[in-house]
Design an enzyme around this catalytic site. Structure first.
Site, PDB file in Angstrom:
ATOM      1  N   LYS A  67       2.484  -3.617   6.466  1.00  0.00           N
ATOM      2  CA  LYS A  67       2.693  -3.856   5.036  1.00  0.00           C
ATOM      3  C   LYS A  67       4.195  -3.830   4.720  1.00  0.00           C
ATOM      4  O   LYS A  67       4.701  -4.675   3.972  1.00  0.00           O
ATOM      5  CB  LYS A  67       1.949  -2.805   4.200  1.00  0.00           C
TER       6      LYS A  67
ATOM      7  N   TYR B 280      -0.817  -0.033  10.103  1.00  0.00           N
ATOM      8  CA  TYR B 280      -1.099  -0.704   8.830  1.00  0.00           C
ATOM      9  C   TYR B 280       0.098  -0.575   7.887  1.00  0.00           C
ATOM     10  O   TYR B 280       0.544  -1.567   7.289  1.00  0.00           O
ATOM     11  CB  TYR B 280      -2.347  -0.057   8.232  1.00  0.00           C
TER      12      TYR B 280
ATOM     13  N   SER C 171       0.816  -1.215   0.000  1.00  0.00           N
ATOM     14  CA  SER C 171       0.000   0.000   0.000  1.00  0.00           C
ATOM     15  C   SER C 171       0.846   1.260   0.000  1.00  0.00           C
ATOM     16  O   SER C 171       1.968   1.281   0.536  1.00  0.00           O
ATOM     17  CB  SER C 171      -0.874  -0.015   1.247  1.00  0.00           C
TER      18      SER C 171
END
Lengths: 341, 341
Positions: free
Chosen positions: A158, A154, A126
């Site tokens: 990732k 997050y 991402s």
């Protein structure tokens, strides 16, 4: 050719499934089995009845035996807990995004260690691996050689998975590929818990005649890609040969997907142009610092040389993105839109 | 003030223990307890009898209850499996370097979640987070904003831990600091399994009258720091206030320790100058591709601005490094060295 999609019934999973069930080939070879693994399987799904499809239903980490019951040639790992969830629930993010990915990689390594193929693992990372804060600003234009400094759990998860995949690939356990997704807009369906969810909502909801809240200042610029461009890119990164000159993937794994840079204000202007004042007036601005902090930390301008070398181009304009959404989801749009200006 | 050192009886752990038991303070506050955690505790250690010292003996991951039995104010996490071990045994590296660090961070988070202090966690990372291969060359000068692309499992594991510590710090679970250690030379004692071990061995062994093998081409340039400079730097990074102007640590956590850049040939010339031909002739060159691949992938020239802002300087010369070793370890050196030229 046995292909697995984790998060197979998620939004991108369904798009990718649709494409693969149309071509029924991957790199020219027939697909024998398409395994759709997901925690939630909708009661009725058109793909479920396709003879190529096998459904693996449940928490992925408990279903790896089933996923790897026969050799996996290609694994699209799309399943993840989304950004705002991971910020709200640290343990959930670590478990869903880190532990599950590691378990998948271990299962893939087990397959190659046992003499099976080293699976092609395509990981959906991402734009959230990049984060900016006043003490550590990002450069004005971001590329794959920019140091990622995530500002969300997050993004950290990732980035950690990217590193693990790089090592599993270097060691020959898997053939890893990393697609760093831009914010996908316009997503159809219901809102999700992604911090970036409003970047679809402020278009999708008004087009359906529903009110929508924009939780950031309209001047905020964002990097977007349409669902079609995103799925195209994931598939291209999956199919490309490693180390073949111009299309090579050997200068590091991650590829930032091509980004269309727009401001939220421009998105809303486009909505007004395409759908008229009555629709555009359904959006109200109510900044939410929690959302603005996460989304505002992501870069918005990218050097997409690496994606371009793979033949990937960004959406030409946000108007084209909206028109694509109207064409793909007529059922989700008011019947009486004024003719586009 | 309760301070924990993991790998407390390792080489750097002993040096750091020596310093802390001399000053008996940390940032001006008296040290009440110094916990030395290690898998291997030597039968006789001068520090063991110090009333401040508590020993936690065993695999760290099984001893966290003991480590956190009382609040931990500062945790120096030095314990690790070294580079060549991790390359030879992937699972060992993942378990020792990743799982154990994560368990430590979770225990620290548990302490702060329960209302205790958020421990200051000082993590010894490594120059090995940087790696170069032909498809992805490093810039000629490396700094903290250079994208790390590790070319070893050890480097990946260190980089992943750096990311986790950054997130635990951002969320307030711990107060993390990351010191990226250069190759430490000259290490006293026995050879270890680090790929860089020869960078001490080619000096230490001949000075003790023993033969040594240099497994790389002498033209290879490396980035070194002496034990004294390394421990000084770890302690400085531990003690510095976060966000205090010039000495601030808020522009990202990692600090690359100041590096002295030398070629292996220059190291051997220095040895010849300091200890004479008979000693220097004990070194034979026998390149080992496995070692050369790992050590040759590490950068050798650093922009040390960030370390300098903390008041940290590299060793002035390799001759000074060797002289320091002679002064600190007279017991490990031939009695009849010729007078230094």
């Amino acid at each position: 050719m046995r292909i697995v999609i984790t998060g197979g019934f998620g939004f991108l999973g369904r798009q990718l499934t649709g494409t693969l069930l149309t071509t029924r080939t991957f790199r020219g070879a027939p697909i024998d089995r398409l395994v759709l693994a997901d925690r939630i399987v909708p009661p009725e799904s058109p793909s479920a009845s396709d003879p190529l499809v096998q459904i693996v239903h449940g928490d992925l980490i408990d279903r790896l035996d089933e996923v790897f019951a026969e050799p996996v040639d290609v694994l699209f790992h799309l399943a993840a807990a989304v950004s705002a969830e991971c910020e709200a629930d640290f343990d959930l993010g670590m478990s869903t995004n880190l532990d599950t990915t590691r378990a998948l990689l271990e299962a893939a390594r087990g397959q190659s260690a046992a003499g099976g193929p080293a699976p092609r693992v395509v990981f959906s990372s991402s734009v959230a691996v990049y984060g900016s804060d006043p003490a550590l600003p990002l450069p004005p234009v971001v590329g794959e050689s920019t140091l990622p400094t995530p500002r969300s759990s997050y993004g950290i998860q990732k980035l950690v998975c990217e590193q693990l995949i790089a090592d599993y690939t270097r060691r020959g356990f898997v053939d890893g590929r990393v697609a760093r997704l831009m914010t996908v807009s316009v997503r159809p369906g219901k809102p999700n818990a992604a911090a970036s969810g409003f970047l679809s909502g402020i278009i999708r909801e008004p087009l359906a005649g529903l009110p929508a809240i924009c939780p950031v200042r309209p001047a905020l610029r964002v990097a977007l890609a349409s669902p079609r461009r995103t799925v195209e890119a994931i598939l291209r990164i999956a199919e490309v040969e490693r180390s073949t000159g111009r299309g090579r993937l050997d200068g590091g794994l991650p590829v930032n997907l091509p980004a269309l840079t727009v401001s939220v204000a421009e998105m809303l202007t486009t909505l007004r142009q395409v759908a008229g004042d009555a629709v555009a007036d359904l959006v109200s601005i109510a900044p939410d610092p929690a959302i603005e902090t996460i989304v505002g930390s992501w870069p918005s301008v990218f050097d997409n040389t690496r994606a371009a070398a793979l033949g990937l181009q960004p959406d030409p304009s946000f108007a084209s993105v909206v028109r694509e959404y109207l064409a793909d989801h007529p059922e989700a749009v008011l019947a009486d839109l004024p003719p586009a200006r």
